[in-house]
Design an enzyme around this catalytic site. Sequence first.
Site, PDB file in Angstrom:
ATOM      1  CB  CYS A 112     -11.385 -32.390  45.926  1.00 13.83           C
ATOM      2  SG  CYS A 112     -11.449 -34.191  45.898  1.00 13.83           S
ATOM      3  CG  HIS A 254      -8.308 -31.383  48.585  1.00 13.52           C
ATOM      4  ND1 HIS A 254      -9.322 -31.908  49.366  1.00 13.52           N
ATOM      5  CD2 HIS A 254      -8.058 -32.321  47.633  1.00 13.52           C
ATOM      6  CE1 HIS A 254      -9.659 -33.093  48.900  1.00 13.52           C
ATOM      7  NE2 HIS A 254      -8.906 -33.363  47.849  1.00 13.52           N
ATOM      8  CG  ASN A 284      -9.296 -36.771  49.246  1.00 14.58           C
ATOM      9  OD1 ASN A 284     -10.268 -36.051  49.416  1.00 14.58           O
ATOM     10  ND2 ASN A 284      -8.568 -36.733  48.150  1.00 14.58           N
TER      11      ASN A 284
END
Length: 333
Positions: A112, A254, A284
């Site tokens: 990520c 994020h 996500n």
Amino acid sequence: MSRAAVVAGIGSCLPPRAVSNAELSARLDTTDEWIRTRTGIARRWHSDAGMATSDLAVGAGANALKSANESIVDTVIVATTTPDRPCPGTAPLVASKLGMTGAAAFDVGAVCTGFLYGLATGAGLIATGSADRVLVIGAETFSSILDPADRSTSVIFGDGAGAVVLRAGEASEDGAIGHCDLGSDGAGQDLITVRAGGSAQRLSGVAPEPGDAYFAMAGKEVFWRAVQRMAESCRGVLNVTGTRIDEIDWLVGHQANQRILDRLADDLGVPRDRCVTNLAEVGNTAAASIPLALDHAHVAGTLRAGDRVLLTAFGGGLTWGSTVLTWPALKRG
Ligand code: COA
């Protein structure tokens, strides 16, 4: 005057199929209410059969090039956890599909945090004069590695891609990429992982368990580390760049979980309404998360030229990173 990479264009791409919380609730032991209240996510997007990460990367890359008024770059960087194949990298194929055979092209694997690692790498290539224009893409088809029976990951992750074009410019310009705070802790490699398929499993002499080919995450352990590491990393970059938190117009974290973003904002002292979020709409998307959030906020008119923007991410590795920039005037991709 000092040479620096400057953001010159931005674009994104989502796959065709929206997957609602209701659709997941029909096949998993979960509910729309649980997913919304515990994660903030309403839908995520899945690729169709026959698609791959390179397809989304090409879509986002083409839009970013259009936004930058460019047709070619010197270097293509693709940050991804879900490459088309374990070998070779996905970036050379993406460069070829975008008509840039001959360009330097390589993948970055920092889960990520991958886009911020890729951004720092691309900016470094420009700052040292090794490249004049770099396309940095974060692209994922997470649906390809999700365990369809795992409710804790299936509700969170989705597919998508976002990209920026960097050009050579001056450190004083809007859009210049300055200091990037990057870090890792490999002792946490088991917390976010795909156990099978790499050299450690292949050389272990032990056959993988059926579930080992899927993505696995220790959600609770990851949650607090994500808040803590992103907050520390943000403080690090603010400190080095001499930026006060009240000078930040937008925090772009994020897009992991709305509760993580809220805690991070509270910890840093950023009002929650100054946080860019598209989590509800896309879930996500790992390495694609930050450029996708930036592009959506750019298109919506939320981000305006001159705004001070703090970017921060946390992910598998464990890895984390942050940078701060002044948003430049950009065309739509
Ligand atoms: N629907 C219903 N219940 C669920 C569920 C779902 N989709 N997923 C988990 N649960 C259950 C758990 O099984 C657990 O049940 P139990 O108490 O009977 O054991 C309960 O909900 C609470 O689980 P917990 O893990 O404490 O939930 P949580 O509030 O921490 O939320 C995550 C789970 C995964 C959403 C959350 O931990 C998270 O977002 N973690 C971090 C993700 C992240 O930061 N990623 C960044 C790097 S990519």
